[in-house]
Motif scaffolding. Structure first.
Motif, PDB file in Angstrom:
ATOM      1  N   LEU A   1      30.397 -11.448   3.053  1.00 25.05           N
ATOM      2  CA  LEU A   1      30.970 -11.506   4.438  1.00 25.05           C
ATOM      3  C   LEU A   1      30.052 -12.343   5.281  1.00 25.05           C
ATOM      4  CD1 LEU A   1      32.792 -10.760   6.385  1.00 25.05           C
ATOM      5  CD2 LEU A   1      31.527  -8.649   7.057  1.00 25.05           C
ATOM      6  N   GLU A   2      30.673 -13.538   5.546  1.00 23.94           N
ATOM      7  CA  GLU A   2      30.137 -14.410   6.361  1.00 23.94           C
ATOM      8  C   GLU A   2      30.741 -14.671   7.806  1.00 23.94           C
ATOM      9  OE1 GLU A   2      27.534 -16.595   5.726  1.00 23.94           O
ATOM     10  OE2 GLU A   2      27.409 -15.504   3.653  1.00 23.94           O
TER      11      GLU A   2
ATOM     12  N   ARG B   1      25.643  -5.096   9.662  1.00 30.42           N
ATOM     13  CA  ARG B   1      24.673  -5.544   8.452  1.00 30.42           C
ATOM     14  C   ARG B   1      24.714  -6.802   8.520  1.00 30.42           C
ATOM     15  NH1 ARG B   1      27.170  -1.074   5.850  1.00 30.42           N
ATOM     16  NH2 ARG B   1      28.702  -2.121   4.666  1.00 30.42           N
ATOM     17  N   VAL B   2      26.012  -7.605   8.585  1.00 30.17           N
ATOM     18  CA  VAL B   2      26.051  -9.150   8.455  1.00 30.17           C
ATOM     19  C   VAL B   2      25.190  -9.695   9.685  1.00 30.17           C
ATOM     20  CG1 VAL B   2      27.602 -11.216   8.658  1.00 30.17           C
ATOM     21  CG2 VAL B   2      28.197  -8.962   7.305  1.00 30.17           C
ATOM     22  N   VAL B   3      25.330  -9.242  10.818  1.00 23.54           N
ATOM     23  CA  VAL B   3      24.559  -9.787  11.889  1.00 23.54           C
ATOM     24  C   VAL B   3      23.116  -9.517  11.909  1.00 23.54           C
ATOM     25  CG1 VAL B   3      24.092  -9.372  14.444  1.00 23.54           C
ATOM     26  CG2 VAL B   3      26.678  -9.419  13.739  1.00 23.54           C
ATOM     27  N   HIS B   4      22.880  -8.426  11.249  1.00 25.24           N
ATOM     28  CA  HIS B   4      21.360  -7.888  10.997  1.00 25.24           C
ATOM     29  C   HIS B   4      20.740  -8.934  10.000  1.00 25.24           C
ATOM     30  CE1 HIS B   4      17.598  -5.657  11.055  1.00 25.24           C
ATOM     31  NE2 HIS B   4      17.616  -5.405   9.512  1.00 25.24           N
ATOM     32  N   ARG B   5      21.677  -9.189   8.925  1.00 23.98           N
ATOM     33  CA  ARG B   5      21.031 -10.036   7.593  1.00 23.98           C
ATOM     34  C   ARG B   5      20.836 -11.390   8.401  1.00 23.98           C
ATOM     35  NH1 ARG B   5      25.836 -10.976   3.852  1.00 23.98           N
ATOM     36  NH2 ARG B   5      26.247 -12.663   5.877  1.00 23.98           N
ATOM     37  N   ASP B   6      21.797 -11.971   8.879  1.00 28.12           N
ATOM     38  CA  ASP B   6      21.840 -13.485   9.580  1.00 28.12           C
ATOM     39  C   ASP B   6      20.734 -13.662  10.577  1.00 28.12           C
ATOM     40  OD1 ASP B   6      23.814 -13.867   7.913  1.00 28.12           O
ATOM     41  OD2 ASP B   6      25.291 -14.258   9.176  1.00 28.12           O
ATOM     42  N   LEU B   7      20.504 -12.606  11.259  1.00 24.51           N
ATOM     43  CA  LEU B   7      19.458 -12.736  12.371  1.00 24.51           C
ATOM     44  C   LEU B   7      18.082 -12.703  11.379  1.00 24.51           C
ATOM     45  CD1 LEU B   7      20.549 -10.541  15.142  1.00 24.51           C
ATOM     46  CD2 LEU B   7      20.286 -13.133  15.193  1.00 24.51           C
ATOM     47  N   LEU B   8      17.766 -11.879  10.260  1.00 21.10           N
ATOM     48  CA  LEU B   8      16.514 -11.830   9.816  1.00 21.10           C
ATOM     49  C   LEU B   8      16.405 -13.084   9.118  1.00 21.10           C
ATOM     50  CD1 LEU B   8      16.295  -8.238   8.147  1.00 21.10           C
ATOM     51  CD2 LEU B   8      15.203  -9.279  10.031  1.00 21.10           C
ATOM     52  N   ASN B   9      17.428 -13.631   8.523  1.00 21.68           N
ATOM     53  CA  ASN B   9      17.371 -14.975   7.813  1.00 21.68           C
ATOM     54  C   ASN B   9      17.273 -16.234   8.838  1.00 21.68           C
ATOM     55  OD1 ASN B   9      17.581 -13.912   5.371  1.00 21.68           O
ATOM     56  ND2 ASN B   9      19.829 -13.823   5.383  1.00 21.68           N
TER      57      ASN B   9
END
Length: 76
Positions: free
Chosen positions: A9-10, A48-56
């Motif tokens: 999911l992007e 999850r997607v927002v958290h993943r992208d912020l961590l990246n």
């Protein structure tokens, strides 16, 4: 045996701008997307997607750049 790549999911730049207008509140973004219609991911998936992208290292647009009149108002 090779693992098959899974679909990810992007979130588009437009959705990231909507998140900034929602004062970085994922639940408000989810309500906004639901009201707009179409397919909307589950709230937990958005988190999850927002958290993943912020961590990246993906940055939210500066809220000062997003005009106040375009911010998403929470429902009353």
């Amino acid at each position: 045996m090779e693992r098959r790549p899974r679909a990810r999911l992007e979130l588009s730049d437009q959705v990231w701008e909507a998140l900034a207008r929602a004062d970085e509140n994922v639940a408000v973004l989810h309500r906004h997307l639901t009201a707009a219609g179409g397919q909307v991911p589950l709230l937990a998936s958005l988190y999850r997607v927002v958290h993943r992208d912020l961590l990246n290292g993906r940055d939210l647009p500066d809220r000062a750049v997003v005009p106040l009149c375009q911010r998403v108002a929470p429902p009353l």
